[in-house]
Design a protein around this motif. Structure first.
Motif, short mmCIF file in Angstrom:
data_model
loop_
_atom_site.label_atom_id
_atom_site.label_comp_id
_atom_site.label_asym_id
_atom_site.label_seq_id
_atom_site.Cartn_x
_atom_site.Cartn_y
_atom_site.Cartn_z
N ILE A 207 0.85 -1.19 0.00
CA ILE A 207 0.00 0.00 0.00
C ILE A 207 0.88 1.23 0.00
CG2 ILE A 207 -1.78 1.29 1.23
CD1 ILE A 207 -2.47 -1.45 2.59
N ARG A 208 0.62 2.11 -0.97
CA ARG A 208 1.38 3.35 -1.00
C ARG A 208 0.42 4.52 -0.85
NH1 ARG A 208 3.39 6.82 -4.77
NH2 ARG A 208 2.39 5.68 -6.45
N HIS A 209 0.63 5.33 0.20
CA HIS A 209 -0.20 6.51 0.39
C HIS A 209 0.08 7.52 -0.70
CE1 HIS A 209 -2.41 6.07 4.12
NE2 HIS A 209 -1.42 5.32 4.54
N GLU A 210 -0.96 8.25 -1.07
CA GLU A 210 -0.80 9.29 -2.06
C GLU A 210 0.30 10.26 -1.61
OE1 GLU A 210 -4.01 12.24 -3.03
OE2 GLU A 210 -4.53 10.58 -4.36
N GLY A 211 1.28 10.48 -2.48
CA GLY A 211 2.35 11.42 -2.14
C GLY A 211 3.52 10.79 -1.41
N ALA A 212 3.38 9.54 -0.95
CA ALA A 212 4.48 8.89 -0.25
C ALA A 212 5.45 8.30 -1.27
CB ALA A 212 3.95 7.80 0.67
N ALA B 222 7.66 5.59 -0.71
CA ALA B 222 7.72 4.13 -0.69
C ALA B 222 6.42 3.56 -0.14
CB ALA B 222 8.89 3.66 0.17
N ALA B 223 6.15 2.33 -0.55
CA ALA B 223 4.96 1.67 -0.03
C ALA B 223 5.27 1.07 1.34
CB ALA B 223 4.50 0.58 -0.99
N THR B 224 4.39 1.26 2.30
CA THR B 224 4.42 0.51 3.56
C THR B 224 2.99 0.19 3.89
OG1 THR B 224 4.38 2.58 4.77
CG2 THR B 224 6.50 1.46 4.66
N PRO B 225 2.64 -1.01 4.15
CA PRO B 225 3.46 -2.23 4.10
C PRO B 225 3.79 -2.66 2.68
CG PRO B 225 1.17 -2.76 4.53
CD PRO B 225 1.25 -1.28 4.51
N VAL B 226 4.76 -3.60 2.56
CA VAL B 226 5.18 -4.11 1.27
C VAL B 226 5.03 -5.62 1.22
CG1 VAL B 226 7.09 -4.25 -0.35
CG2 VAL B 226 6.92 -2.30 1.14
N ASP B 227 4.33 -6.12 0.21
CA ASP B 227 4.40 -7.54 -0.10
C ASP B 227 3.99 -8.43 1.08
OD1 ASP B 227 4.83 -9.00 -2.28
OD2 ASP B 227 6.99 -9.31 -1.96
N VAL B 228 2.93 -8.04 1.75
CA VAL B 228 2.53 -8.77 2.96
C VAL B 228 1.47 -9.81 2.61
CG1 VAL B 228 1.31 -8.55 5.16
CG2 VAL B 228 3.10 -6.91 4.54
N SER B 229 1.70 -11.05 3.01
CA SER B 229 0.71 -12.11 2.80
C SER B 229 0.45 -12.83 4.11
CB SER B 229 1.22 -13.14 1.78
OG SER B 229 1.63 -12.51 0.60
N PHE B 230 -0.81 -12.99 4.47
CA PHE B 230 -1.17 -13.88 5.58
C PHE B 230 -2.66 -14.15 5.53
CE2 PHE B 230 -1.37 -9.58 7.43
CZ PHE B 230 -2.58 -9.59 8.10
N GLU B 231 -3.08 -15.16 6.30
CA GLU B 231 -4.50 -15.49 6.40
C GLU B 231 -4.90 -15.43 7.86
OE1 GLU B 231 -5.27 -19.32 4.81
OE2 GLU B 231 -4.68 -18.77 2.76
N ALA C 49 -4.95 6.03 -1.33
CA ALA C 49 -3.75 5.20 -1.31
C ALA C 49 -3.90 4.13 -2.38
CB ALA C 49 -3.58 4.56 0.07
N ALA C 50 -2.77 3.72 -2.91
CA ALA C 50 -2.80 2.70 -3.96
C ALA C 50 -2.54 1.33 -3.34
CB ALA C 50 -1.75 3.01 -5.01
N LEU C 51 -3.41 0.38 -3.68
CA LEU C 51 -3.28 -0.97 -3.13
C LEU C 51 -2.85 -1.91 -4.24
CD1 LEU C 51 -4.26 -2.97 -0.65
CD2 LEU C 51 -6.15 -3.36 -2.19
N GLU C 52 -1.74 -2.63 -4.00
CA GLU C 52 -1.36 -3.70 -4.92
C GLU C 52 -1.54 -5.02 -4.21
OE1 GLU C 52 2.56 -3.36 -6.70
OE2 GLU C 52 2.29 -1.17 -6.68
N GLY C 53 -1.67 -6.09 -4.99
CA GLY C 53 -1.96 -7.39 -4.40
C GLY C 53 -3.44 -7.46 -4.11
N THR C 54 -3.87 -8.55 -3.47
CA THR C 54 -5.30 -8.68 -3.19
C THR C 54 -5.55 -8.91 -1.71
OG1 THR C 54 -5.12 -11.00 -3.77
CG2 THR C 54 -6.09 -9.54 -5.43
N VAL C 55 -6.62 -8.27 -1.23
CA VAL C 55 -7.12 -8.54 0.11
C VAL C 55 -8.49 -9.18 -0.08
CG1 VAL C 55 -7.81 -7.55 2.31
CG2 VAL C 55 -5.95 -6.50 1.02
N ARG C 56 -8.68 -10.38 0.45
CA ARG C 56 -9.99 -11.02 0.36
C ARG C 56 -10.60 -11.11 1.75
NH1 ARG C 56 -10.99 -13.23 -4.51
NH2 ARG C 56 -9.15 -13.40 -5.84
#
Lengths: 284, 593
Positions: B14-19, B21-30, B64-71
């Motif tokens: 997730i990258r906040h508008e204007g930031a 770097a993205a934080t968090p980065v590449d996070v996966s969990f269930e 904020a821009a979200l990459e990856g998927t949250v289900r």
């Protein structure tokens, strides 16, 4: 947010301004409480307009008596409010007569029968009975409008108004309930402004007297107040979104606020009495 | 096929508008039903941002821009609006006041189910269940303003529960609360955790409160990557060193045990709570003697590694030992002459060079006392004297030369368009000529690490920089006394530690420091003296160790800090009963030399 020790003060301030203060326990068994809140606004409104354009003493006086009677019969007023009604209104009318009267141009009331009776004269300025009578009538009109609006004001809450506007007038609920949530901001910002003023005093900004310095000081309060207001509003908006606000086109209403036959009857009777009073007293 | 997990994150950045770097980065969990998951990480790693993504506020409501998927229960959050997702995930935020939108406790709890179009009877049913669980059913007719901070946060939890969502996400729910409020909230969360009906995702820096209810810990590093995901107790015990290196806060008891381990006292496994620390210590046949108060070893729960103090350079500005502040029969009313009495009959002397902490529960009158001592609010004539003047009645310049006051929110005090101007303002008030002022402003900028920011607008500074600037403005007129109102309120540990270390540096240089706080472990570690308030009265004042060893803390309705709780009840090692601060723990001979 608030410093803990300030919390009591904060609560006191918000209690005074509490727009939600429901008539929580058992509702008083007086008829005004059983009416739709919109009715209590809609019925007096035309009469307020009539009062606004009236002249003379008789008409506003009659409406004051009428509105006070409706309030006394239809609402359960605390003892202090009843006393204010019987003592405060006459005193206010007399005092307002003076304060409006002194602003009246003597030449505009020169042909009034009481223009020759001078009450006070300072230098070549005379305060005549005519000026007082005209001022008194103005004061009565204001009090009549005030009392007419109290019919709605003392017997329903902000929440009830919003509820019936949403249900009866089809005001979008997103608008109505957001406005209600925004009412919470008022005491909060008042409290915040207090803190900001104290904080600026500590910085030594109270140097300088007069209106220019006062304006400069006030401008200095705006930035921090605005910054915190925007931040707070954003948080509230997120919290409301997270609680599904605005997710559907309608929302469940736990309290229905229908327009019943008795509401129509109240409007009809109220207006009928108003018309009778107007016809009898207009121009006197 | 197995049912979809309640929450499923796949390579989320997730990258906040204007930031940058993205934080968090590449996070996966269930997260599955019944789990209680704690998300840890240093400040700025994106923990809070991550929680906003769990019910779709990121990307739908927050820019904020979200990459990856949250289900969420199998639904992709980027394709479903927050309203739909809120059927599955309920949120509780940090500030209880920013979550209240209606006029009564009952209306508040009904708000969400009404939005969800639940039938009226079910709305009331859910509200009743939720309010009974958090213990507010009897107060349902009241305005939420009448509840305490802890009460309002319990109300926020009830509101979330009434949404009947299987996942509950809490973002720092106790950061704005006093110790009593924290206990109230955790009592509710403990009950929820034990029912196993909900999955709970918790972001919390107060691990002392949270540790006994969580099953699983997810740790992000400073750049926002997931580095640890495992069972709570094992992770905290076995990878404690790794966590500390990441800048993650651990329970005070664990940190104390790590300190002891370095000194040769090995407690295995590492204790996570005061009770575990106490029983581990009592299991040892002997312990080295704790260090005395006057030892030069410095360490605190915020920075537990022992260091030697540089030797006191006191006496630079005020003569240590002289009385800096003197209050006699001080009473304060709030809101004018008829307002309630919030401080009553306080007699207090603060010696120059002291580091005094004023503690008490919410509403005990701490802030009012501090404000009266500093002349922010008026006290009766003659009740307060600061270095020879009555602070509420002297000219602002006289006061600024003696005592600086720092408000809880530094923004409230900023009055100038640039950082340098902000500092210069204090000197202008003193009538210092511009030519003499410039080098003093320069010195102050350097002292607080703000040299590069001199032309920045104060509101655009980071939180820590704002705080440093506000302290700088309070000190620039040369005030030898500094008063701070709840300086660590709502801040994470890293920022609290930065600030308190700075205050201690000032104190070492001779500045008399007064703070109002309710974090008693910080008090134990930093303050030289404690004043305990309750119901507007001063219960007592004395050196930190004596006050913490005595009954005053409990009389005021406060709980002892974790380390004191562990050592007070030791059966075997009575010499340790007075150990309340990290710096009293023994160090290895190597570290001390």
């Amino acid at each position: 947010m608030s410093a803990p020790a300030d919390e009591r003060e904060h609560h006191a301030a918000s209690a005074a301004l509490d727009p939600y203060a429901e008539h929580r326990t058992q509702r008083p068994a007086r008829f005004l409480y059983a009416l739709n809140p919109l009715v209590k606004l809609a019925a007096p409104l035309p009469l307020m307009v009539v009062v606004m354009f009236s002249r003379g003493i008789a008409l506003p006086l009659a409406f004051i008596v009428f509105a006070a009677a409706v309030l006394l019969i239809g609402a359960r007023l605390p003892g202090r409010a009843v006393a204010a009604l019987f003592l405060g209104i006459p005193i206010a009318a007399l005092v307002l007569g003076v304060s409006f009267g002194v602003w009246i141009d003597p030449s505009s009331v020169a042909d009034h029968p009481a223009a020759s009776v001078t009450l006070v004269s300072i230098g070549d300025w005379d305060f005549t009975l005519a000026a007082y009578v005209v001022g008194f009538a103005t004061g009565l009109r204001i009090l009549a409008i005030l009392l007419l609006s109290l019919i709605a004001g003392v017997t329903s809450t902000g929440t009830e108004f919003v509820r019936s506007m949403v249900q009866n007038l089809r005001v979008p609920y997103r608008l109505g309930y957001t406005a209600l949530a925004a009412l919470r901001f008022v005491p909060r910002f008042g409290h915040e402004l207090e803190i900001i003023r104290a904080a600026h005093r500590v910085r030594g900004t109270e140097v300088g007297r007069g209106p220019v310095a006062a304006v400069r000081r006030a401008l200095g309060y705006i930035v921090p107040l605005l910054a915190s207001a925007i931040r707070h509003a954003e948080r509230v908006a997120l919290a409301m979104d997270a609680r599904a606000f605005g997710a559907h086109r309608t929302r469940t209403e736990r309290h229905l606020s229908p327009w019943r036959v008795r509401d129509t009857v109240f409007v009809a009777c109220f207006l009928a009495v108003g018309i009778v009073i107007t016809v009898l007293t207009w121009g006197r | 096929m197995l049912p979809a997990p309640l929450l499923d994150l796949d390579r989320v950045s997730i990258r906040h508008e204007g930031a940058e770097a993205a934080t968090p980065v590449d996070v996966s969990f269930e997260v599955g039903r019944g789990e209680v998951v704690l998300i840890l990480g240093p400040s700025g790693c994106g923990k809070s941002t991550l929680t906003l993504a769990l019910d779709g506020l990121v990307p739908h409501a927050v820019p904020a821009a979200l990459e990856g998927t949250v289900r969420v229960a199998g639904l992709d959050t980027s394709e479903h609006p927050v309203g739909v997702l809120s059927e599955h995930v309920a949120m509780v935020f940090q500030d209880p006041d920013a979550q209240i939108v209606t006029g009564t406790v009952l209306d508040e709890v009904c708000f969400a189910p009404e939005n969800q179009l639940a039938p009226a009877s079910e709305v009331l049913e859910r509200a009743e269940r939720a309010l009974k669980l958090v213990g507010l059913w009897d107060r349902r007719a009241e305005n939420p303003d009448t509840l305490s901070g802890g009460g309002r946060q319990r109300l926020a939890i009830a509101c979330a529960l009434a949404m009947a969502a299987p996942v509950l996400v809490l973002d720092e729910p106790t950061a704005n609360l006093d110790p009593a409020g924290i206990d109230e909230v955790y009592a509710v969360l403990r009950e929820l955790a034990s029912e196993r009906d909900h999955a709970v995702v918790l972001v919390e820096h107060n691990l002392d409160a949270a540790v006994d209810i969580v099953d699983r810990v997810i740790v992000l590093d400073a750049s926002g990557r997931l580095v640890i995901d495992g069972p709570a107790r094992e992770v905290l015990r076995e990878r404690a060193d790794e966590l500390v290196a990441l800048g993650v806060w651990l329970p005070v008891s664990t940190l104390a045990a790590m300190r002891l381990r370095d000194a040769g006292v090995v407690l295995d496994p590492l204790p996570l709570s005061p009770a575990e620390l106490a029983s581990a210590l009592d299991a040892l046949p002997s312990l080295p003697a704790p260090l005395s108060e006057s030892s030069p070893v410095r360490s605190t729960a915020l920075s537990p590694r022992p260091t030697l103090s540089m030797g006191a350079a006191t006496g630079a500005l005020a003569v240590v030992g002289e009385t800096a502040i003197r209050a006699r029969d001080l009473s304060v009313r709030r809101g004018g002459r008829r307002g309630p009495i919030v401080v009553e009959g306080v007699d207090l002397d603060v010696a120059a060079g002291d580091f005094l902490a004023i503690v008490g529960t919410n509403g005990a009158g701490k802030t009012s006392l501090l404000q009266a001592l500093a002349g922010v609010i008026p006290a009766p004539r003659g009740a307060v004297e600061v270095l020879g003047v009555d602070p509420a009645r002297c000219a602002a310049r006289e006061r600024a030369r003696r005592i600086g006051f720092v408000f809880q929110n530094p923004e409230h005090q900023f009055i100038a368009p640039t950082v340098a101007e902000e500092l210069a303002q204090g000197l202008r008030l003193q009538g210092v000529p511009e030519a003499d002022a410039a080098p003093r402003v320069e010195a102050m900028l350097t002292r607080f690490g703000l040299e590069g920011l001199r032309d920045q607008h104060p509101f655009l500074l980071s939180g820590g920089q704002k705080r440093r600037l506000s302290v700088g403005t309070a000190l620039i007129a040369g005030a030898p006394v500094l008063a701070l109102d709840e300086p660590t309120f709502g801040q994470d540990r890293a920022r609290a530690s930065e600030l308190l270390d700075m205050l201690r540096g000032l104190n070492d240089d001779g500045t008399t420091v007064l703070v109002v706080t309710h974090d008693l472990q910080l008090v134990a570690d930093y303050a030289s003296h404690i004043a305990v308030m309750s119901d507007g009265r001063l219960l007592g004042v004395g050196p930190t160790v004596e006050v913490l060893a005595g009954p005053l803390v409990e009389q005021a309705g406060l709980r002892h800090p974790p380390l004191a709780r562990a050592t007070r009840g030791l059966a075997r090692h009575t010499a340790w009963h007075a150990v309340t601060r990290m710096s009293q723990l023994p160090v290895s001979s190597r570290a001390a030399s």
